[in-house]
Design an enzyme around this catalytic site. Structure first.
Site, PDB file in Angstrom:
ATOM      1  N   ARG A 154       1.362  -1.358  -0.166  1.00 52.74           N
ATOM      2  CA  ARG A 154      -0.040  -0.338   0.199  1.00 52.74           C
ATOM      3  C   ARG A 154       1.035   1.607   0.249  1.00 52.74           C
ATOM      4  O   ARG A 154       1.771   0.901   0.884  1.00 52.74           O
ATOM      5  CB  ARG A 154      -0.877  -0.106   1.219  1.00 52.74           C
ATOM      6  CG  ARG A 154      -1.562   1.019   1.333  1.00 52.74           C
ATOM      7  CD  ARG A 154      -2.895   1.396   2.489  1.00 52.74           C
ATOM      8  NE  ARG A 154      -2.048   2.072   3.661  1.00 52.74           N
ATOM      9  CZ  ARG A 154      -2.657   2.440   4.470  1.00 52.74           C
ATOM     10  NH1 ARG A 154      -3.497   2.640   4.998  1.00 52.74           N
ATOM     11  NH2 ARG A 154      -1.751   2.933   5.700  1.00 52.74           N
ATOM     12  N   TYR A 166      -2.793  10.770   6.550  1.00 52.04           N
ATOM     13  CA  TYR A 166      -3.825  10.096   6.969  1.00 52.04           C
ATOM     14  C   TYR A 166      -2.519   8.760   6.550  1.00 52.04           C
ATOM     15  O   TYR A 166      -1.924   8.904   5.237  1.00 52.04           O
ATOM     16  CB  TYR A 166      -4.483   9.252   6.541  1.00 52.04           C
ATOM     17  CG  TYR A 166      -4.239   7.976   7.018  1.00 52.04           C
ATOM     18  CD1 TYR A 166      -4.597   7.776   8.235  1.00 52.04           C
ATOM     19  CD2 TYR A 166      -4.938   7.119   6.239  1.00 52.04           C
ATOM     20  CE1 TYR A 166      -4.865   6.021   8.291  1.00 52.04           C
ATOM     21  CE2 TYR A 166      -4.543   5.719   5.807  1.00 52.04           C
ATOM     22  CZ  TYR A 166      -4.882   5.534   7.449  1.00 52.04           C
ATOM     23  OH  TYR A 166      -4.307   4.236   7.451  1.00 52.04           O
ATOM     24  N   ASP A 218      -5.359   3.791   0.093  1.00 52.94           N
ATOM     25  CA  ASP A 218      -5.909   4.030   1.298  1.00 52.94           C
ATOM     26  C   ASP A 218      -6.698   5.531   0.706  1.00 52.94           C
ATOM     27  O   ASP A 218      -5.344   6.478   1.433  1.00 52.94           O
ATOM     28  CB  ASP A 218      -5.802   3.719   2.731  1.00 52.94           C
ATOM     29  CG  ASP A 218      -6.506   3.541   3.529  1.00 52.94           C
ATOM     30  OD1 ASP A 218      -8.212   4.055   3.091  1.00 52.94           O
ATOM     31  OD2 ASP A 218      -6.610   2.957   4.584  1.00 52.94           O
ATOM     32  N   HIS A 220      -9.225   6.636   2.417  1.00 53.19           N
ATOM     33  CA  HIS A 220      -9.288   7.437   3.446  1.00 53.19           C
ATOM     34  C   HIS A 220     -10.601   7.963   4.216  1.00 53.19           C
ATOM     35  O   HIS A 220     -10.626   8.935   5.320  1.00 53.19           O
ATOM     36  CB  HIS A 220      -8.344   7.655   4.962  1.00 53.19           C
ATOM     37  CG  HIS A 220      -8.190   6.608   6.366  1.00 53.19           C
ATOM     38  ND1 HIS A 220      -8.800   7.132   7.357  1.00 53.19           N
ATOM     39  CD2 HIS A 220      -7.890   5.679   6.991  1.00 53.19           C
ATOM     40  CE1 HIS A 220      -7.972   6.705   8.350  1.00 53.19           C
ATOM     41  NE2 HIS A 220      -8.251   5.470   7.818  1.00 53.19           N
ATOM     42  N   GLU A 244      -8.812   2.151  -1.626  1.00 53.51           N
ATOM     43  CA  GLU A 244      -9.645   1.770  -0.337  1.00 53.51           C
ATOM     44  C   GLU A 244     -10.486   3.704   0.154  1.00 53.51           C
ATOM     45  O   GLU A 244     -10.294   3.912   0.186  1.00 53.51           O
ATOM     46  CB  GLU A 244      -8.757   1.597   0.679  1.00 53.51           C
ATOM     47  CG  GLU A 244      -9.122   0.727   1.767  1.00 53.51           C
ATOM     48  CD  GLU A 244      -8.040   0.252   2.671  1.00 53.51           C
ATOM     49  OE1 GLU A 244      -7.082   0.013   2.797  1.00 53.51           O
ATOM     50  OE2 GLU A 244      -8.673   0.419   4.458  1.00 53.51           O
ATOM     51  N   GLU A 270     -13.623  -1.249   7.161  1.00 53.39           N
ATOM     52  CA  GLU A 270     -13.012  -1.815   8.178  1.00 53.39           C
ATOM     53  C   GLU A 270     -13.392  -1.394   9.184  1.00 53.39           C
ATOM     54  O   GLU A 270     -13.454  -1.892  10.150  1.00 53.39           O
ATOM     55  CB  GLU A 270     -11.156  -1.003   7.856  1.00 53.39           C
ATOM     56  CG  GLU A 270     -12.006   0.403   7.694  1.00 53.39           C
ATOM     57  CD  GLU A 270     -10.503   1.493   7.384  1.00 53.39           C
ATOM     58  OE1 GLU A 270      -9.395   0.263   7.005  1.00 53.39           O
ATOM     59  OE2 GLU A 270      -9.775   2.079   8.474  1.00 53.39           O
ATOM     60  N   ARG A 291     -13.623  -5.097   4.086  1.00 55.70           N
ATOM     61  CA  ARG A 291     -12.682  -5.784   4.454  1.00 55.70           C
ATOM     62  C   ARG A 291     -12.435  -5.256   5.877  1.00 55.70           C
ATOM     63  O   ARG A 291     -12.310  -5.455   6.963  1.00 55.70           O
ATOM     64  CB  ARG A 291     -12.024  -3.423   4.342  1.00 55.70           C
ATOM     65  CG  ARG A 291     -11.522  -3.172   3.623  1.00 55.70           C
ATOM     66  CD  ARG A 291     -10.078  -3.603   3.271  1.00 55.70           C
ATOM     67  NE  ARG A 291      -8.922  -2.567   3.799  1.00 55.70           N
ATOM     68  CZ  ARG A 291      -8.329  -2.991   4.769  1.00 55.70           C
ATOM     69  NH1 ARG A 291      -8.031  -4.855   4.522  1.00 55.70           N
ATOM     70  NH2 ARG A 291      -7.582  -2.224   5.680  1.00 55.70           N
ATOM     71  N   GLU A 347      -4.500  -7.130   5.361  1.00 53.94           N
ATOM     72  CA  GLU A 347      -3.507  -6.450   5.648  1.00 53.94           C
ATOM     73  C   GLU A 347      -2.699  -7.172   6.589  1.00 53.94           C
ATOM     74  O   GLU A 347      -2.997  -7.142   7.481  1.00 53.94           O
ATOM     75  CB  GLU A 347      -4.324  -5.110   6.091  1.00 53.94           C
ATOM     76  CG  GLU A 347      -3.107  -3.990   6.006  1.00 53.94           C
ATOM     77  CD  GLU A 347      -4.099  -2.729   6.517  1.00 53.94           C
ATOM     78  OE1 GLU A 347      -4.896  -2.962   7.425  1.00 53.94           O
ATOM     79  OE2 GLU A 347      -3.389  -1.783   6.787  1.00 53.94           O
ATOM     80  N   TRP A 410     -11.496  12.214   8.967  1.00 53.42           N
ATOM     81  CA  TRP A 410     -10.407  11.803   8.809  1.00 53.42           C
ATOM     82  C   TRP A 410     -10.082  10.761   8.656  1.00 53.42           C
ATOM     83  O   TRP A 410     -10.751   9.725   8.695  1.00 53.42           O
ATOM     84  CB  TRP A 410      -9.732  11.586  10.567  1.00 53.42           C
ATOM     85  CG  TRP A 410      -7.930  11.537  11.062  1.00 53.42           C
ATOM     86  CD1 TRP A 410      -7.002  12.376  10.370  1.00 53.42           C
ATOM     87  CD2 TRP A 410      -7.946  10.008  10.931  1.00 53.42           C
ATOM     88  NE1 TRP A 410      -5.759  11.756  10.543  1.00 53.42           N
ATOM     89  CE2 TRP A 410      -6.486   9.339  10.931  1.00 53.42           C
ATOM     90  CE3 TRP A 410      -8.248   8.214  11.640  1.00 53.42           C
ATOM     91  CZ2 TRP A 410      -5.834   8.489  11.027  1.00 53.42           C
ATOM     92  CZ3 TRP A 410      -7.906   7.232  11.370  1.00 53.42           C
ATOM     93  CH2 TRP A 410      -6.147   7.339  11.358  1.00 53.42           C
TER      94      TRP A 410
HETATM   95  C1  GCO Z   1      -6.233   0.031   7.120  1.00 58.93           C
HETATM   96  C2  GCO Z   1      -6.851   1.619   8.242  1.00 58.93           C
HETATM   97  C3  GCO Z   1      -6.057   2.163   9.814  1.00 58.93           C
HETATM   98  C4  GCO Z   1      -6.797   2.919  10.309  1.00 58.93           C
HETATM   99  C5  GCO Z   1      -7.128   2.721  11.236  1.00 58.93           C
HETATM  100  C6  GCO Z   1      -8.036   3.306  12.729  1.00 58.93           C
HETATM  101  O1  GCO Z   1      -6.075   0.239   6.670  1.00 58.93           O
HETATM  102  O2  GCO Z   1      -5.208   0.219   7.793  1.00 58.93           O
HETATM  103  O3  GCO Z   1      -7.359   2.481   7.468  1.00 58.93           O
HETATM  104  O4  GCO Z   1      -4.815   2.583   9.322  1.00 58.93           O
HETATM  105  O5  GCO Z   1      -7.082   4.184  10.647  1.00 58.93           O
HETATM  106  O6  GCO Z   1      -6.821   1.488  11.748  1.00 58.93           O
HETATM  107  O7  GCO Z   1      -7.234   2.780  13.805  1.00 58.93           O
HETATM  108 MG    MG Z   2      -7.661   1.567   5.898  1.00 60.59          MG
END
Ligand code: GCO
Ligand code: MG
Length: 410
Positions: A154, A166, A218, A220, A244, A270, A291, A347, A410
């Protein structure tokens, strides 16, 4: 018929909160026969809420129950609560579920993947993170990951004009999203600046690595549907393995718009906690990868349900595995991965050496792949004495504001 001796019941359910570099919440279930099962109950930035839920509301209900009745206990904790779903409840149920599978493995002398039907693959493809504030640093980081054997990486980079982004550490050290302290750090975010920059960076990474390496990125949760569609189009030639979390996770129907404009594979989930949040994304084929995480989505039993629904629609699993998912949950995810046909990739962000010491594990990494190992149960043992040396420390995920000061995702 239960394989556990009838006399064996749950004698204790204890919650350990430890911070060997970062916070982890771990559930320990002990049976009257002396078997111990471990479950991960870590919810980043809300650790103590789950610890209380387990200690105050779940542990008392577990005492005296038959540890072999994993599904019944799941149903009891899910249907029996009335205020169902949500991250705190589902993380708690997930921890109980993992611990009971661990005990069933130890009772039968089998690794959990055998109890799930046995291996359908020899090893599990994994991806890790490459991070660089600027392009040369990012390429260096990608190369370092490739040298470690990873075949899927990634890539996240800084954005000109922003101080924090991020997934990227400015110092060049490893990235850890949760920051210690009594309140979250505040970051400034500018989506337009990101959109101008990200396609250039990812194109340069693809040019650098050639066609073979699987590349992931990602976003995010930060884009509108229109922005997501534009980014997807701009990245078509990069041949991403997945893009992602393009839009905030609650906004599901907007993905229809994204799908109409781009074929970039989408990965989402996630932050989902149940199969019901995945349902329309799967049945409308709005994503390519789910995810959901074994710890935040109700444990092994529930992740298997999500996988089963996804399998019908040719959608594959790529579970969450950042530093806040403990080695216990990673073990559980790998047992699922070895035994589940539509499991695509895991991951693996990796852990500091101290975390490996606190959470000893049979799972192992080699040559871009993970394997859960063959110890009975999940194959993890927590060093409680060492864990006790690192008490909980307040830590939060950052919050983000736009340049005008208004809050954004975020
Ligand atoms: C990822 C995630 C993490 C999250 C984190 C928040 O794809 O690994 O986005 O980095 O930001 O798990 O607690
Ligand atoms: Mg993520």
């Amino acid at each position: 018929m239960s394989t556990t001796p009838k006399s064996d019941t749950i004698a204790a359910a204890e919650v350990l909160v430890t911070s060997p570099g970062r916070n982890f919440v771990t559930l320990k279930i002990t049976t009257t026969e002396g078997l111990v099962g471990w479950g991960d109950a870590t919810l980043n930035g809300r650790e103590l809420a789950v610890a209380s839920y387990l200690r105050d509301h779940v542990a008392p209900l577990l005492i005296g129950r038959d540890p072999a009745r994993i599904e019944d206990t799941w149903q009891y904790l899910y249907r029996g609560v009335y205020w169902r779903r949500g991250p705190v409840t589902m993380t708690s149920i997930g921890a109980v579920d993992m611990a009971l599978w661990d005990i069933k493995g130890k009772t039968t002398g089998q690794p959990v993947y055998q109890l799930l039907g046995g291996a359908v693959r020899d090893r599990i493809l994994t991806y890790t993170h490459a991070t660089g504030w600027d392009l040369p640093q990012l390429l260096e980081s990608v190369d370092a990951r490739r040298e470690e054997g990873f075949r899927a990486v990634r890539a996240q980079s800084g954005v000109p004009g922003l101080d924090t982004v991020y997934g990227v550490s400015r110092s060049g050290r490893g990235y850890e999203p949760a920051g210690r302290g009594a309140a979250p750090a505040e970051e400034v975010w500018d989506t337009d600046a990101y959109l101008r920059h990200a396609p250039k960076v990812l194109t340069a990474v693809r040019d650098h690595v050639g066609p073979e390496l699987k590349l992931l990125h990602d976003a995010h949760h930060r884009l509108t549907p229109g922005q997501a569609a534009r980014l997807g189009r701009a990245l078509e030639d990069v041949d991403l393995f997945w893009l992602e979390d393009v839009t905030p996770a609650e906004n599901q129907q907007v993905l229809r718009h994204v799908r109409q404009h781009t074929t970039v594979p989408l990965a989402i989930g996630e932050v989902f906690n149940t199969v019901w949040e995945c349902q329309s994304l799967i049945t409308e084929q709005l994503i390519d990868f789910v995810r959901t995480c074994v710890s935040h989505a109700g444990g092994i039993s529930h992740l298997r349900r999500i996988a089963a629904l996804a399998e019908i629609w040719q959608i594959r699993l790529g579970p969450h595995g950042p530093s806040d998912v403990s080695p216990v949950a990673l073990a559980a995810s790998l047992h699922v991965g070895l035994a589940t046909p539509n499991f695509a990739i895991q991951e693996y962000m990796g852990y500091e050496p101290l975390v490996h010491e606190v959470f000893g594990h049979a799972w192992s990494y080699a040559d871009g792949h993970l394997h859960p190992g063959d110890r009975p149960g999940l194959g993890v043992e927590v060093d409680e004495t060492l864990a006790a040396r690192f008490p909980y420390e307040p830590a939060y995920l950052p919050v983000a504001r736009r340049r005008d000061g208004s809050m954004t995702d975020w």
